[in-house]
Design a protein around this motif. Structure first.
Motif, short mmCIF file in Angstrom:
data_model
loop_
_atom_site.label_atom_id
_atom_site.label_comp_id
_atom_site.label_asym_id
_atom_site.label_seq_id
_atom_site.Cartn_x
_atom_site.Cartn_y
_atom_site.Cartn_z
N SER A 250 10.57 35.64 -18.86
CA SER A 250 9.88 36.92 -19.00
C SER A 250 8.89 36.92 -20.16
O SER A 250 8.02 37.78 -20.23
N GLU A 251 9.03 35.96 -21.08
CA GLU A 251 8.12 35.88 -22.22
C GLU A 251 6.92 34.98 -21.94
O GLU A 251 6.11 34.74 -22.85
N MET A 252 6.80 34.47 -20.72
CA MET A 252 5.64 33.63 -20.39
C MET A 252 4.35 34.44 -20.47
O MET A 252 4.30 35.58 -20.01
N THR A 253 3.31 33.83 -21.02
CA THR A 253 1.99 34.47 -20.99
C THR A 253 1.22 34.03 -19.74
O THR A 253 0.41 34.79 -19.22
N HIS A 254 1.46 32.78 -19.29
CA HIS A 254 0.85 32.25 -18.07
C HIS A 254 1.90 31.41 -17.35
O HIS A 254 2.93 31.06 -17.92
N ARG A 255 1.62 31.08 -16.09
CA ARG A 255 2.56 30.28 -15.32
C ARG A 255 1.87 28.97 -14.90
O ARG A 255 0.74 28.98 -14.42
N ARG A 256 2.58 27.87 -15.05
CA ARG A 256 1.98 26.54 -14.89
C ARG A 256 2.05 26.04 -13.46
O ARG A 256 3.00 26.31 -12.72
N ILE A 257 1.01 25.28 -13.10
CA ILE A 257 1.01 24.49 -11.86
C ILE A 257 0.77 23.04 -12.27
O ILE A 257 -0.22 22.72 -12.92
N TYR A 258 1.68 22.16 -11.90
CA TYR A 258 1.56 20.74 -12.25
C TYR A 258 1.85 19.93 -11.00
O TYR A 258 2.98 19.87 -10.53
N TRP A 259 0.79 19.30 -10.44
CA TRP A 259 0.93 18.53 -9.21
C TRP A 259 0.41 17.11 -9.43
O TRP A 259 -0.53 16.88 -10.19
N ILE A 260 1.02 16.17 -8.73
CA ILE A 260 0.50 14.81 -8.61
C ILE A 260 0.12 14.62 -7.14
O ILE A 260 0.98 14.64 -6.27
N THR A 319 -1.25 35.30 -13.58
CA THR A 319 -0.03 36.06 -13.33
C THR A 319 1.21 35.24 -13.65
O THR A 319 1.21 34.01 -13.55
N THR A 320 2.26 35.94 -14.07
CA THR A 320 3.56 35.31 -14.27
C THR A 320 4.56 35.76 -13.21
O THR A 320 5.70 35.29 -13.21
N ASN A 321 4.12 36.66 -12.33
CA ASN A 321 4.99 37.13 -11.25
C ASN A 321 5.24 36.00 -10.27
O ASN A 321 4.29 35.37 -9.79
N TRP A 322 6.50 35.74 -9.95
CA TRP A 322 6.85 34.58 -9.13
C TRP A 322 6.25 34.67 -7.73
O TRP A 322 5.70 33.70 -7.21
N GLY A 323 6.34 35.84 -7.10
CA GLY A 323 5.81 36.00 -5.75
C GLY A 323 4.30 35.78 -5.70
O GLY A 323 3.79 35.07 -4.81
N GLU A 324 3.57 36.37 -6.65
CA GLU A 324 2.11 36.19 -6.69
C GLU A 324 1.76 34.73 -6.99
O GLU A 324 0.80 34.19 -6.44
N TRP A 325 2.54 34.11 -7.86
CA TRP A 325 2.30 32.70 -8.22
C TRP A 325 2.47 31.80 -7.00
O TRP A 325 1.69 30.87 -6.79
N LEU A 326 3.47 32.07 -6.18
CA LEU A 326 3.69 31.28 -4.96
C LEU A 326 2.53 31.44 -3.98
O LEU A 326 2.12 30.47 -3.33
N LYS A 327 1.98 32.65 -3.88
CA LYS A 327 0.82 32.87 -3.00
C LYS A 327 -0.39 32.09 -3.49
O LYS A 327 -1.13 31.50 -2.68
N ILE A 328 -0.60 32.09 -4.80
CA ILE A 328 -1.73 31.35 -5.37
C ILE A 328 -1.56 29.86 -5.12
O ILE A 328 -2.52 29.15 -4.76
#
Length: 382
Positions: A250-260, A319-328
């Motif tokens: 909940s304290e995240m300011t941003h949510r990470r995407i890390y792919w190979i 966004t840090t919202n999990w649902g929105e992050w999954l859509k992105i």
């Protein structure tokens, strides 16, 4: 008839029964006054408090409503006993009972006010931003316990019970309890440290390594209740939260995407550059991702894998919202696949190449292809 009159006049404890009836009438009269006071006076004061912009007076009235309505009962008892004018052994009992009711009313009001402690003390100050809400609740509960203990001790002293002697008599019992409650005190201290360090608060999404993951519902004296995402409650001892790493999502300011991302080895250098630039454009041209000057963002050819040339994508979403992050993430996956296909290449998958340098004698002809030899090898093995 004379006997009845004599008994009526002698009464009980030197007071005739007529005075007892009058005393009961006085007490009932104060009960009626209490009813009028509650319905008329107190209700109007509360209505006025609700119309004001300041919530402090409303909170105080809400806390003191019970003790205020108890005051007419104390007054009724006092005036009724004063009217009786009892002599002898009952006189000090009535006096101690009246004093006990007064002390009880005072400490009850103080106890109720402490229930609004966090708002009354910190509601209009900046301290509520510095101190954890659960910590304020703990302080309030501790103060309420102290007030209740002091009030009980004061009433016991009125009745001639020496509280100091009573506590000393319970000393050995307290030592035995303390020895058996070491875990309780450990968890209590751990809970205080959790609140003092503001590791998390009620409503936060946390993950405790090797323990559980979910939403914090309540931070208690001994344990913390966490609601998992399957809605099952988990009660975790505070020592487990203090001794193990805790991730507070909940304290995240941003949510990470890390792919190979692995592409085929047949991909040319120009195709690799086109794919890299295309992915970089996807991330930089949309406002759903954090810009590179605010958070680390990388799209680079990373390594030569066993079956692919690997491209690293490292970026953060707004966004840090999990649902929105999954859509992105989903939309980004569609766009990256399109970029790779437009570059004229494809994604790699694990594969193994088999090279035969020498065949067993009579197993096949030199011009036979590997696909023709596989059935022969299988039959030979059988």
């Amino acid at each position: 008839m004379r006997l009845v009159i004599e008994v009526w006049q002698n009464g009980y404890a030197g007071v005739d029964f007529g005075r007892y009836i009058n005393a009961i009438g006085i007490f009932i009269g104060f009960l009626l006054i209490r009813r009028v006071f509650t319905r008329v006076v107190l209700s109007r004061i509360e209505a006025f408090a609700h119309r004001t912009s300041n919530d402090i007076d409303r909170k105080v009235l809400e806390a003191l409503r019970g003790p205020l309505t108890f005051i007419p009962i104390v007054m009724g008892f006092f005036f009724a006993t004063q009217y009786l004018d009892v002599k002898g052994a009952l006189a000090p009992i009535f006096e101690k009972a009246t004093r006990s009711m007064i002390v009880f009313t005072f400490f009850w009001g103080l106890f109720r006010l402490l229930g609004q402690f966090s708002y009354l003390v910190f509601g209009a100050t900046k301290l509520n931003k510095r101190l954890h809400s659960a910590l304020l609740s703990w302080i309030s509960n501790i103060l309420k316990v102290l007030v209740a203990a002091i009030g009980a001790a004061a009433i016991l002293e009125l009745w001639g019970i020496n509280v100091g002697t009573l506590i000393a008599g319970l000393g050995l019992f307290g030592v035995a309890v303390a020895l058996g409650a070491q875990d309780l005190f450990k968890n209590l201290i751990a809970g205080i440290l959790i609140l003092a360090e503001s590791r998390f608060k009620n409503g936060d999404w946390i993950k405790v390594s090797g323990v559980t993951e979910g939403i914090v519902e309540n931070i208690g004296f001994r344990s913390t209740r966490i609601r998992r995402f399957d809605k099952a409650p988990v009660v975790v001892p505070n020592t487990a939260l203090s001794d193990n790493p805790v991730i507070n999502f909940s304290e995240m300011t941003h949510r990470r995407i890390y792919w190979i991302l692995g592409v085929e080895y047949g991909t040319s250098v120009d195709q690799l550059k086109e794919i890299r630039d295309g992915i970089e454009k996807l991330v930089s041209d949309t406002n759903v991702f954090v810009s590179a000057d605010k958070a680390s963002t990388f799209v680079r050819i990373n390594s030569f894998g066993a079956s692919s040339i690997d491209i690293m994508l490292y970026c953060f979403t707004q966004t840090t919202n999990w649902g929105e992050w999954l859509k992105i993430k989903e939309q980004l996956a569609f766009d990256i696949k399109e970029v790779v296909e437009n570059a004229g290449t494809g994604f790699a998958f694990p594969s193994t190449s088999l090279y035969l340098e020498k065949l067993p004698e009579g197993l096949g002809k030199p011009e036979d292809t590997p696909s023709q030899l596989i059935p022969v090898l299988a039959e030979e093995k059988a």
